[in-house]
Design an enzyme around this catalytic site. Structure first.
Site, PDB file in Angstrom:
ATOM      1  N   SER A   1       0.699  -0.945   0.448  1.00  0.00           N
ATOM      2  CA  SER A   1      -0.026   0.027  -0.062  1.00  0.00           C
ATOM      3  C   SER A   1       0.810   1.590  -0.130  1.00  0.00           C
ATOM      4  CB  SER A   1      -0.964  -0.027   1.072  1.00  0.00           C
ATOM      5  OG  SER A   1      -2.100   1.296   1.041  1.00  0.00           O
TER       6      SER A   1
ATOM      7  N   HIS B   1      -2.274  -1.420  -4.444  1.00  0.00           N
ATOM      8  CA  HIS B   1      -3.451  -1.341  -4.267  1.00  0.00           C
ATOM      9  C   HIS B   1      -4.138   0.354  -4.679  1.00  0.00           C
ATOM     10  CE1 HIS B   1      -4.648  -1.533   0.473  1.00  0.00           C
ATOM     11  NE2 HIS B   1      -4.205  -0.716  -0.345  1.00  0.00           N
TER      12      HIS B   1
END
Length: 203
Positions: free
Chosen positions: A107, A132
């Site tokens: 992330s 993501h």
């Protein structure tokens, strides 16, 4: 899950003793490594951690603006705003910031990994990288939820654009690949452009 008190965690941090002309001097291991221009970004990216990382980056710039800084990352990600504070400082300061993934960079951790100086972004062989889209969960009045949804879409577009610049991937590829959790090995991260190389040993 039970969390150990901070005093216990601090007691587990090794101390390094150095001999100087004035006698012995002891440092915790992280402070000693900071003298070598090494910073550790470990754990959840949040405001307190970001402030510490930013302060260390600015300190090392003031110490020597022409020497590289080495940022070791082992993080599951976290707050976008906290991460952007670190990212913007990395771009703002004069020294090149070399990033190294140890363990995982997921992330916002992956975003910071990719944001290192060009040619100086690395993964260790068994590390994992995950990209993501930003996560959001909001409660409240419908109008407030709509405002937050619009904000997170704006953040998503901004992060995707920046990731495209750092990786060299087309924006539509980044948008597709960040739609869901996308895990990569160190080699795959290098092929994707998130890092420049996989290093097993010091040169």
């Amino acid at each position: 899950m039970h969390k150990a008190p901070e005093s216990v965690l601090n007691a587990l941090v090794p101390m390094v003793v150095e001999q100087t002309a004035k006698g012995e001097r002891s440092y915790d291991i992280y402070s000693r490594l900071l003298k070598e221009r090494v910073i550790f970004l470990v754990g959840q990216v949040e405001e307190h951690m970001a402030n510490l990382i930013v302060a260390q980056l600015l300190f090392l710039e003031s110490e020597s603006p022409d020497k590289d800084i080495y940022l070791y990352i082992n993080s599951p990600g976290g707050s976008v705003t906290a991460g952007m504070a670190i990212y913007d400082t990395m771009q703002f300061i004069k020294p090149n910031v070399s990033t190294v993934c140890i363990g995982q960079a997921a992330s916002m951790g992956a975003f910071l990994l990719a944001g290192g100086a060009e040619g100086k972004r690395h993964c260790l062989p068994n590390s994992r990288v995950m990209i993501h889209q930003p996560l959001g969960g909001f409660q409240g009045q419908a109008s407030d939820i709509a405002i937050h949804a619009q904000e997170i879409l704006g953040i998503k577009n901004k992060l995707n654009t920046m990731l495209a610049e750092h990786t060299g991937q087309p924006l539509e590829v980044i948008e597709r690949d960040t739609d869901r959790d996308n895990f990569m090995s160190a080699t795959e991260a290098a092929e994707y452009g998130l890092v420049d190389s996989v290093i097993a040993k010091r040169g």
